[in-house]
Design a protein around this motif. Structure first.
Motif, PDB file in Angstrom:
ATOM      1  N   SER A  20       0.774  -1.193   0.037  1.00 25.31           N
ATOM      2  CA  SER A  20       0.108  -0.152   0.038  1.00 25.31           C
ATOM      3  C   SER A  20       0.823   1.037   0.044  1.00 25.31           C
ATOM      4  O   SER A  20       1.729   1.231   0.718  1.00 25.31           O
ATOM      5  CB  SER A  20      -0.967   0.020   1.325  1.00 25.31           C
ATOM      6  N   ARG A  21       0.528   2.067  -1.138  1.00 23.58           N
ATOM      7  CA  ARG A  21       1.351   3.352  -0.796  1.00 23.58           C
ATOM      8  C   ARG A  21       0.463   4.275  -1.238  1.00 23.58           C
ATOM      9  O   ARG A  21      -0.358   4.498  -1.879  1.00 23.58           O
ATOM     10  CB  ARG A  21       2.210   3.375  -2.362  1.00 23.58           C
ATOM     11  N   LEU A  26      -0.432  11.204   5.223  1.00 23.18           N
ATOM     12  CA  LEU A  26       0.173  10.446   6.436  1.00 23.18           C
ATOM     13  C   LEU A  26       0.425   9.133   6.075  1.00 23.18           C
ATOM     14  O   LEU A  26       1.212   8.393   7.065  1.00 23.18           O
ATOM     15  CB  LEU A  26      -0.455  10.808   7.631  1.00 23.18           C
ATOM     16  N   GLY A  27      -0.152   8.387   4.919  1.00 18.79           N
ATOM     17  CA  GLY A  27       0.334   7.045   4.696  1.00 18.79           C
ATOM     18  C   GLY A  27      -0.854   6.333   5.415  1.00 18.79           C
ATOM     19  O   GLY A  27      -0.580   5.064   5.581  1.00 18.79           O
ATOM     20  N   THR A  28      -1.807   6.627   5.801  1.00 16.61           N
ATOM     21  CA  THR A  28      -2.857   5.921   6.547  1.00 16.61           C
ATOM     22  C   THR A  28      -3.738   5.326   5.260  1.00 16.61           C
ATOM     23  O   THR A  28      -4.071   6.078   4.247  1.00 16.61           O
ATOM     24  CB  THR A  28      -3.746   6.794   7.598  1.00 16.61           C
ATOM     25  N   VAL A  32     -12.138   3.847   1.720  1.00 15.16           N
ATOM     26  CA  VAL A  32     -12.306   3.551   0.335  1.00 15.16           C
ATOM     27  C   VAL A  32     -11.205   2.624  -0.126  1.00 15.16           C
ATOM     28  O   VAL A  32     -11.451   1.673  -0.804  1.00 15.16           O
ATOM     29  CB  VAL A  32     -12.351   4.863  -0.440  1.00 15.16           C
ATOM     30  N   GLU A  33      -9.840   2.949   0.208  1.00 17.44           N
ATOM     31  CA  GLU A  33      -8.868   1.986  -0.228  1.00 17.44           C
ATOM     32  C   GLU A  33      -8.970   0.867   0.630  1.00 17.44           C
ATOM     33  O   GLU A  33      -8.444  -0.099  -0.277  1.00 17.44           O
ATOM     34  CB  GLU A  33      -7.443   2.794   0.525  1.00 17.44           C
ATOM     35  N   GLU A  47      -1.918 -12.819  -6.515  1.00 20.59           N
ATOM     36  CA  GLU A  47      -0.626 -12.920  -5.820  1.00 20.59           C
ATOM     37  C   GLU A  47       0.080 -11.896  -5.367  1.00 20.59           C
ATOM     38  O   GLU A  47       0.682 -12.014  -4.393  1.00 20.59           O
ATOM     39  CB  GLU A  47       0.123 -13.998  -6.744  1.00 20.59           C
ATOM     40  N   VAL A  48      -0.165 -10.791  -6.158  1.00 18.32           N
ATOM     41  CA  VAL A  48       0.339  -9.382  -6.002  1.00 18.32           C
ATOM     42  C   VAL A  48      -0.785  -8.491  -6.060  1.00 18.32           C
ATOM     43  O   VAL A  48      -1.493  -8.376  -6.862  1.00 18.32           O
ATOM     44  CB  VAL A  48       1.487  -9.076  -6.824  1.00 18.32           C
ATOM     45  N   LEU A  49      -0.880  -7.671  -4.986  1.00 14.04           N
ATOM     46  CA  LEU A  49      -1.998  -6.577  -5.050  1.00 14.04           C
ATOM     47  C   LEU A  49      -1.206  -5.312  -4.563  1.00 14.04           C
ATOM     48  O   LEU A  49      -0.915  -5.172  -3.266  1.00 14.04           O
ATOM     49  CB  LEU A  49      -3.215  -6.710  -4.402  1.00 14.04           C
ATOM     50  N   GLU A  50      -0.969  -4.388  -5.500  1.00 15.65           N
ATOM     51  CA  GLU A  50      -0.242  -3.227  -5.084  1.00 15.65           C
ATOM     52  C   GLU A  50      -1.207  -2.134  -5.306  1.00 15.65           C
ATOM     53  O   GLU A  50      -1.792  -2.031  -6.417  1.00 15.65           O
ATOM     54  CB  GLU A  50       1.004  -2.724  -5.853  1.00 15.65           C
ATOM     55  N   LEU A  51      -1.633  -1.307  -4.339  1.00 17.98           N
ATOM     56  CA  LEU A  51      -2.497  -0.275  -4.286  1.00 17.98           C
ATOM     57  C   LEU A  51      -1.800   1.334  -3.991  1.00 17.98           C
ATOM     58  O   LEU A  51      -1.439   1.109  -3.117  1.00 17.98           O
ATOM     59  CB  LEU A  51      -3.891  -0.486  -3.657  1.00 17.98           C
ATOM     60  N   ARG A  52      -1.972   2.202  -4.840  1.00 20.53           N
ATOM     61  CA  ARG A  52      -1.584   3.416  -4.422  1.00 20.53           C
ATOM     62  C   ARG A  52      -2.663   4.489  -4.699  1.00 20.53           C
ATOM     63  O   ARG A  52      -3.162   4.523  -5.435  1.00 20.53           O
ATOM     64  CB  ARG A  52      -0.652   3.860  -5.309  1.00 20.53           C
ATOM     65  N   ASN A  53      -2.916   5.110  -3.469  1.00 20.86           N
ATOM     66  CA  ASN A  53      -3.878   6.384  -3.539  1.00 20.86           C
ATOM     67  C   ASN A  53      -3.014   7.696  -3.917  1.00 20.86           C
ATOM     68  O   ASN A  53      -2.158   8.202  -3.224  1.00 20.86           O
ATOM     69  CB  ASN A  53      -4.362   6.572  -2.016  1.00 20.86           C
TER      70      ASN A  53
END
Length: 137
Positions: A20-21, A26-28, A32-33, A47-53
């Protein structure tokens, strides 16, 4: 820690990697995320889940959850076209896309494709405003 405003957290769940990026503050992780992550995990067993707000890079109030980039690596994508893969992601997130999420950039890859290029792409900087405010009608 990642450079700039990106803050990373690595979670390992049963051999899966979730990163999670957040560039929205503040990185919280907001509600929704969290909902996006949960629904994609349930629907696609990635297998991989990368999520960036990426909301913090846009003309929205601080703490917003409106702009996201996601990389989903799932064997469910084997034999599917990019359009079919995106449709699966959209179906899983239909509620969020109809409401709070304004923009979603999707990287939907098979495990073999991810091994060739295991990174979440960067979005270009937001130009802010709209065509009227930029004078390009």
């Amino acid at each position: 820690m990642l450079s700039g405003q990106l803050v990373g957290r690595l979670f390992s769940m049963a051999g899966r990697v979730c990163l999670s990026r957040s560039s929205a503050g503040l990185g919280t992780i907001g509600p929704v995320e969290a909902a996006i992550r949960k629904k994609l995990e349930q629907a696609l067993n990635p297998e991989v889940l990368e999520l960036r707000n990426e909301s913090g890079g846009h003309a929205v109030p601080p703490g917003s959850e409106t702009h996201f980039r996601v990389a989903v690596v799932s064997s469910r994508f084997e034999g599917l076209s990019p359009l079919q893969r995106h449709r699966l992601v959209h179906a899983a997130l239909s509620e969020e896309l109809a409401g709070p999420v304004h923009a979603l950039a999707i990287q939907a890859r098979t495990p073999a494709q991810w091994k060739e290029n295991p990174q979440l792409d960067m979005s270009p900087p937001c130009l802010g405003g709209n065509k009227k405010t930029r004078g390009t009608l």
